[in-house]
Design an enzyme around this catalytic site. Structure first.
Site, PDB file in Angstrom:
ATOM      1  N   TRP A  29       0.832  -1.216   0.000  1.00 32.62           N
ATOM      2  CA  TRP A  29       0.000   0.000   0.000  1.00 32.62           C
ATOM      3  C   TRP A  29       0.864   1.262   0.000  1.00 32.62           C
ATOM      4  O   TRP A  29       0.485   2.273  -0.586  1.00 32.62           O
ATOM      5  CB  TRP A  29      -0.975  -0.007   1.172  1.00 32.62           C
ATOM      6  CG  TRP A  29      -0.343   0.136   2.535  1.00 32.62           C
ATOM      7  CD1 TRP A  29       0.161  -0.860   3.315  1.00 32.62           C
ATOM      8  CD2 TRP A  29      -0.140   1.357   3.254  1.00 32.62           C
ATOM      9  NE1 TRP A  29       0.673  -0.338   4.478  1.00 32.62           N
ATOM     10  CE2 TRP A  29       0.493   1.010   4.471  1.00 32.62           C
ATOM     11  CE3 TRP A  29      -0.425   2.709   3.003  1.00 32.62           C
ATOM     12  CZ2 TRP A  29       0.851   1.965   5.430  1.00 32.62           C
ATOM     13  CZ3 TRP A  29      -0.078   3.654   3.959  1.00 32.62           C
ATOM     14  CH2 TRP A  29       0.557   3.283   5.158  1.00 32.62           C
ATOM     15  N   GLU A  72      -4.428   6.462  -4.268  1.00 30.63           N
ATOM     16  CA  GLU A  72      -4.490   7.674  -3.444  1.00 30.63           C
ATOM     17  C   GLU A  72      -3.792   8.876  -4.094  1.00 30.63           C
ATOM     18  O   GLU A  72      -3.453   9.844  -3.417  1.00 30.63           O
ATOM     19  CB  GLU A  72      -3.887   7.427  -2.041  1.00 30.63           C
ATOM     20  CG  GLU A  72      -4.593   6.304  -1.287  1.00 30.63           C
ATOM     21  CD  GLU A  72      -4.171   6.184   0.181  1.00 30.63           C
ATOM     22  OE1 GLU A  72      -4.170   7.204   0.881  1.00 30.63           O
ATOM     23  OE2 GLU A  72      -3.853   5.058   0.610  1.00 30.63           O
ATOM     24  N   SER A 125       4.139   1.915  13.135  1.00 29.92           N
ATOM     25  CA  SER A 125       3.178   0.845  12.836  1.00 29.92           C
ATOM     26  C   SER A 125       3.498   0.143  11.509  1.00 29.92           C
ATOM     27  O   SER A 125       2.991  -0.934  11.252  1.00 29.92           O
ATOM     28  CB  SER A 125       1.747   1.378  12.839  1.00 29.92           C
ATOM     29  OG  SER A 125       1.636   2.441  11.941  1.00 29.92           O
ATOM     30  N   TYR A 133       7.123  -0.423   8.713  1.00 34.99           N
ATOM     31  CA  TYR A 133       8.569  -0.221   8.673  1.00 34.99           C
ATOM     32  C   TYR A 133       9.070   0.318   7.325  1.00 34.99           C
ATOM     33  O   TYR A 133       9.908  -0.288   6.678  1.00 34.99           O
ATOM     34  CB  TYR A 133       9.281  -1.510   9.107  1.00 34.99           C
ATOM     35  CG  TYR A 133       9.114  -1.720  10.593  1.00 34.99           C
ATOM     36  CD1 TYR A 133       9.997  -1.147  11.495  1.00 34.99           C
ATOM     37  CD2 TYR A 133       8.017  -2.430  11.099  1.00 34.99           C
ATOM     38  CE1 TYR A 133       9.820  -1.283  12.865  1.00 34.99           C
ATOM     39  CE2 TYR A 133       7.830  -2.575  12.465  1.00 34.99           C
ATOM     40  CZ  TYR A 133       8.735  -1.998  13.339  1.00 34.99           C
ATOM     41  OH  TYR A 133       8.554  -2.126  14.690  1.00 34.99           O
ATOM     42  N   LEU A 185      10.142   4.339   6.456  1.00 32.06           N
ATOM     43  CA  LEU A 185      10.247   5.577   7.240  1.00 32.06           C
ATOM     44  C   LEU A 185       9.183   6.606   6.851  1.00 32.06           C
ATOM     45  O   LEU A 185       8.996   6.915   5.678  1.00 32.06           O
ATOM     46  CB  LEU A 185      11.632   6.212   7.086  1.00 32.06           C
ATOM     47  CG  LEU A 185      11.909   7.314   8.131  1.00 32.06           C
ATOM     48  CD1 LEU A 185      12.179   6.714   9.502  1.00 32.06           C
ATOM     49  CD2 LEU A 185      13.066   8.198   7.705  1.00 32.06           C
ATOM     50  N   HIS A 186       8.487   7.129   7.860  1.00 33.71           N
ATOM     51  CA  HIS A 186       7.463   8.151   7.656  1.00 33.71           C
ATOM     52  C   HIS A 186       7.439   9.071   8.865  1.00 33.71           C
ATOM     53  O   HIS A 186       7.895   8.702   9.950  1.00 33.71           O
ATOM     54  CB  HIS A 186       6.090   7.502   7.418  1.00 33.71           C
ATOM     55  CG  HIS A 186       5.654   6.598   8.524  1.00 33.71           C
ATOM     56  ND1 HIS A 186       6.160   5.322   8.684  1.00 33.71           N
ATOM     57  CD2 HIS A 186       4.783   6.771   9.551  1.00 33.71           C
ATOM     58  CE1 HIS A 186       5.610   4.762   9.745  1.00 33.71           C
ATOM     59  NE2 HIS A 186       4.773   5.625  10.296  1.00 33.71           N
TER      60      HIS A 186
END
Lengths: 313, 313
Positions: A151, A161, A248, A250, A252-253
């Protein structure tokens, strides 16, 4: 939504079908409290339904109050019962017309044991992850259990999106996508919540960051702030910009929320401010490789059992 | 409680005296919302009282739900209005007997402008305090405006609250006093909240800590954890142990709360875990002297105006 124990389509006579509508709460037979939150005025109980087999869950939460509610409450039907009067302060219990003071009620029936567990309050523990424990316990656990990142890649590749993207920088090293978090309505700046997702696919979390990633982090910091200032008129000083550790997922965000909004995961045991991460890496390029990082685990998480076996709990 | 504008004892005929008891909310004339919290179901408005001069404040907050409430609600008088039924999930609006579903109401009358300001929602900003800004802005502001620490010294000298002390170590360098925070009922471990106050009087806050203070910090960490484990049966892994920055008073102290309790000031922009402070100082003895530390300020705080003049807001 979880599957029911009656998935085979057969129904016994003693089981209320899903379509049975309840007119009031008299049919719920209380067994035990599963969870309570006195701050949010929430309560959840396990029980059963009168003359029925199997378990049921009842969830009650008081409704929020808005301006319209307050104005509607200022009438004779909002009975006051005095608690005390001290100088200019008058304290009362207030009992309004029921239809101006509702609760949200959810009845779940039939409820499986697994679903009941989901609603029961979880015992949470905090663990101290040294670099050695990251290597020996956390990292193998992540690699074994992590969910698909499909996703995330779909967003980065414009496969889904795409219309939700607020800003995009497609540099392969320092680029990122900024889009509203799914929990945000996209309108109210008081609860503003956006997510910056990096283009690179080789950084799992805060733990992987070193001084070499400073151009990436500074780019997100500067362009994220500028975009939000331009589009939502919320300046840098009113933004909480932070990582979750553990995250939540893995890849990076970084979270951008209104400082006034108590978003989930903003507490000291999970949040790490981007500006602190940047100054830490500027002063100590291997700060996160070498640090002991705290994070929380529910008692039922298999990783907690491994930490428990190592430490003094 | 703030003083009233009628402190001279004279009262005009058109002003309801403090002793006037309200029977319902019909007398409150709405003017504007001062503050709303949809998470805690709280709302606060400015207005006036019918046929009266001067301003009034109305504060409404829904009451929390406990086990007794939930059981009392499971009767025919708790009317349900269906929203939808999807498989095993039944969603309703619930309208109970008013006396089982009260609100806390506070009417403040007459309300001064200052008091109205106090109830109005504050715009909060986050600032980044470099060591240079600490020296030039924050420290002079602290020295000029800080409240008396007499109450802290009274605790340390056993002149007050002696019976509340849970543990004490009277070493002049590494000693401290541990006692329940005033916000805690002293009973429910789910909301456990204690405060460790150091004996030394020369450390204002986190900013002053260096490697030389590690024996003090480790002593508090170890003995605080042991005391809470012995007395309240809550193990180390269920405790959040942290500093506030900025603190509410400038004599070093450390918060011990249940990890499950969302105590005020535990968010990433104010909390600093003691275990992270210890590992930071072990690795970098002057970490806090040299760090850029973030903290929040209400827009009306004079210190915010000074930060604003320096930075890019």
């Amino acid at each position: 939504m979880p599957e029911t124990p009656h998935g085979n389509g057969e129904e016994t006579k003693s089981v209320t079908t899903s379509a049975t509508e309840f007119k009031d709460l008299s049919k719920f037979v209380f067994k035990r409290i599963l969870n309570v939150n006195s701050k949010t005025k929430f309560i959840c109980a396990e029980g059963s339904l009168q003359d029925q087999e199997g378990s049921a869950v009842l969830v009650l939460e008081k409704k929020a109050l808005d301006e319209q509610d307050l104005q509607a409450l200022c009438t004779k039907s909002s009975e006051l019962q005095k608690l005390f009067i001290n100088d200019i302060f008058h304290k009362y219990n207030c009992y309004p017309d029921p239809h101006l003071n509702g609760l949200n009620a959810t009845i779940i029936y039939p409820a499986t044991e697994k679903l009941i567990q989901k609603y029961a309050s979880q015992v949470i523990h905090i663990v101290e992850e040294t670099p050695a424990l990251y290597d020996s316990l956390t990292l193998p656990h992540i690699l074994k259990t992590q969910n698909s990142l499909e996703w995330v890649y779909n967003i980065l590749d414009h496969k889904s999106e795409q219309e939700r993207i607020v800003f995009e920088d497609d540099d392969e090293k320092t680029g990122f996508v900024l889009l509203p978090d799914l929990k945000w309505d996209g309108v109210s700046v008081e609860t503003l919540y956006l997510l910056a997702i990096i283009r690179r696919r080789d950084i799992k979390s805060l733990r992987d960051l070193t001084g070499e990633h400073l151009p990436l982090l500074k780019n997100i910091y500067q362009k994220g702030i500028k975009t939000i200032q331009d589009k939502y008129k919320l300046p840098k000083s009113r933004l909480r910009i932070y990582f979750h550790y553990q995250p939540s997922f893995y890849h990076l965000h970084i979270h951008f929320t209104s400082i006034q909004f108590e978003a989930p995961g903003t507490s000291v045991e999970r949040g790490h401010l981007l500006s602190s991460v940047i100054t830490n890496l500027e002063a100590y390029p291997f700060y996160y490789r070498d640090a002991t990082l705290c994070f929380t685990l529910p008692e039922i998480d298999p990783l907690f059992a491994q930490y428990k076996a190592e430490g003094d709990f």
